[in-house]
Design an enzyme around this catalytic site. Sequence first.
Site, PDB file in Angstrom:
ATOM      1  N   LYS A 185       0.762  -1.202   0.017  1.00  0.00           N
ATOM      2  CA  LYS A 185      -0.104  -0.045  -0.064  1.00  0.00           C
ATOM      3  C   LYS A 185       0.762   1.310   0.003  1.00  0.00           C
ATOM      4  CE  LYS A 185      -1.887   3.091   2.151  1.00  0.00           C
ATOM      5  NZ  LYS A 185      -1.524   4.575   1.505  1.00  0.00           N
ATOM      6  N   GLY A 237       6.924   5.034   7.978  1.00  0.00           N
ATOM      7  CA  GLY A 237       6.341   6.277   7.851  1.00  0.00           C
ATOM      8  C   GLY A 237       6.323   7.024   9.209  1.00  0.00           C
ATOM      9  N   THR A 239       6.072   8.307  13.162  1.00  0.00           N
ATOM     10  CA  THR A 239       6.069   7.633  14.362  1.00  0.00           C
ATOM     11  C   THR A 239       4.372   7.603  14.883  1.00  0.00           C
ATOM     12  OG1 THR A 239       8.207   8.230  14.980  1.00  0.00           O
ATOM     13  CG2 THR A 239       6.768   7.739  16.889  1.00  0.00           C
ATOM     14  N   GLU A 240       3.731   8.736  14.502  1.00  0.00           N
ATOM     15  CA  GLU A 240       2.331   8.687  15.135  1.00  0.00           C
ATOM     16  C   GLU A 240       1.575   7.671  14.291  1.00  0.00           C
ATOM     17  OE1 GLU A 240       0.812  12.570  13.701  1.00  0.00           O
ATOM     18  OE2 GLU A 240      -1.143  11.748  14.604  1.00  0.00           O
ATOM     19  N   GLY A 242       2.810   4.980  13.013  1.00  0.00           N
ATOM     20  CA  GLY A 242       3.327   3.697  13.361  1.00  0.00           C
ATOM     21  C   GLY A 242       2.682   3.291  14.619  1.00  0.00           C
ATOM     22  N   CYS A 293      13.972  10.517   6.367  1.00  0.00           N
ATOM     23  CA  CYS A 293      13.820  10.284   7.682  1.00  0.00           C
ATOM     24  C   CYS A 293      15.234  10.520   8.589  1.00  0.00           C
ATOM     25  CB  CYS A 293      13.287   8.843   7.889  1.00  0.00           C
ATOM     26  SG  CYS A 293      14.193   7.534   6.794  1.00  0.00           S
ATOM     27  N   GLU A 394      10.003  16.431  14.448  1.00  0.00           N
ATOM     28  CA  GLU A 394      10.307  16.262  12.893  1.00  0.00           C
ATOM     29  C   GLU A 394       9.603  17.089  11.971  1.00  0.00           C
ATOM     30  OE1 GLU A 394       9.156  12.559  11.164  1.00  0.00           O
ATOM     31  OE2 GLU A 394      11.260  12.183  10.427  1.00  0.00           O
TER      32      GLU A 394
END
Length: 508
Positions: A185, A237, A239-240, A242, A293, A394
């Site tokens: 995806k 992707g 952290t949120e 994740g 990243c 970030e």
Amino acid sequence: MTVNVDVQSFPLFINGKWEHSSSQEMFDVFNPATGQLAARVAKGTEADVDRAVQAARLAFDQTEWKNMRPKDRSNILYAISYQIAAHAEELAYLEAISSGGTVRRIGNSDILQMVDLFQTLAKFTLEYPFSETLPVPPFPGPAHNFIWREPIGVCAAITPWNYPMVIACWKIAPALAMGNTIVVKPASYTPLSTLKLAEIISNVVPPGVINVVTGSGVEVGEALVRHPKVDKVAFTGSTEVGRRIMGLAAGTIKNTTLELGGKSPNIILEDADLSIALPGSLFGVFLHSGQFCESGTRLFVPDSIYDQAVQGLVALTSKLKLGNPLDTKTDMGPVISKKQKDTILSYIETGKQEGATLVCGGKEVQVPGCEEGHFIEPTIFTNVTNDMKIAQEEIFGPVLCVIRYSNVEEAICMANDTIYGLAAGVWTRDVNKAYDVVRKLQAGVVWINDWHMLRNDAPFGGYKQSGIGREMGKHSLDAYTQVKHVHTSMVPELERRNWYGILFGQNE
Ligand code: NAD
């Protein structure tokens, strides 16, 4: 806005074929450099996810794919690498017009990395310990014991927009190498190159082994993570997101690997060769407009050389040329979207309000010929303190925070004072000093006198909230296998099986 009438349409890629979405709906993908429509892509649904997972399940459960000899699968990985090389130009174009990455980088680096990744894992597959024999056990009786490594099953790969094609390959290559099947995806800003990749990979793998379902993270992504017939989730992707995925994967106890955000510290020591450390640090933060990243976004500079270093950084930054990523003279392309541009500009405002000094950049730019694009000047803040929001969060844009320090221990302490732990760097002429700093830094990769140097035979991943697990290298093969212990008794006589007495004691 000008609309390109020859725009390509991409359906879903399921079971070796292009398939329409069950919704029949499409969404638009825009070129971030020009604002023009780049392509239309099928808007996948939960039903499409189910179709793709069933295809991947069938290919895993009911074909010989998972039982192929390592040699044959290694040959398939080589064949994929040749396919990528043969389609390099088209892949680079699709990547550039959707991600805003420069063709100079994609053509000269990303494509080569992808070819090398499949070839490296092809070699590792031949050497991989699919079966290990253990020595005869000391008790209770003689036996043959093996450790077998087997594919996990159907893997879901969820990927971000910043480095879409290479990150997809970090998941697809080890998954296929170990005999899994996969449903990818991609991010909705950048699905084009991943769809093309799936098509060319399917030239050499059976139907159902690789599938791509495009669509929103909340609908398609979550449906994949929740699906009971998906055995593993590999996510790259924020952290949120994740955190959300880890929670959802808990519902079916899925094997999960996470590659998340970063706020990587870069420490220049007093004795560093500034003629390399300054351009190197800018390479570390401004490549791809700061949308990597592992970008070195916090630069720690000692008091003694602070002014000299800042002067050098500003002079070098002023030479960077923003432009259309398709122009090979362009150094920095756009950021991915208007939304991302606004987020970055709002962080720049925050930096000013927090009391940091803006020494260069800080504004959006109109690039001639790309008036609708999302360009931001490479931006440097000095007098940043490590507790400021711009030093802790970030930003994911071309913003460098320069932080002053007076002794190395203080720099290391600030470097580690973050929720992230993806990458770090140190610049010095003294390798012993470098190793001392490296030992104390909490990060999955640490560069000495360099930045962005990842290798396909070395692991990549984060400490702390930058993730769980490793991609690339031999470690990535372990991440796509599960381990089975097989015990074969070598004691055919019941009377010699004295350990059965643990249960049948009264019969003795
Ligand atoms: P994102 O987290 O917003 O989205 C990543 C992917 O997850 C996309 O495909 C998105 O559609 C999907 N998604 C979103 N919500 C979801 C949900 N609820 N359930 C399932 N899937 C969902 O990240 P992004 O904005 O695309 O990428 C930027 C982020 O990625 C940055 O934080 C960056 O640091 C991180 N990143 C990490 C690495 C690494 O290797 N550690 C590499 C590249 C990018």
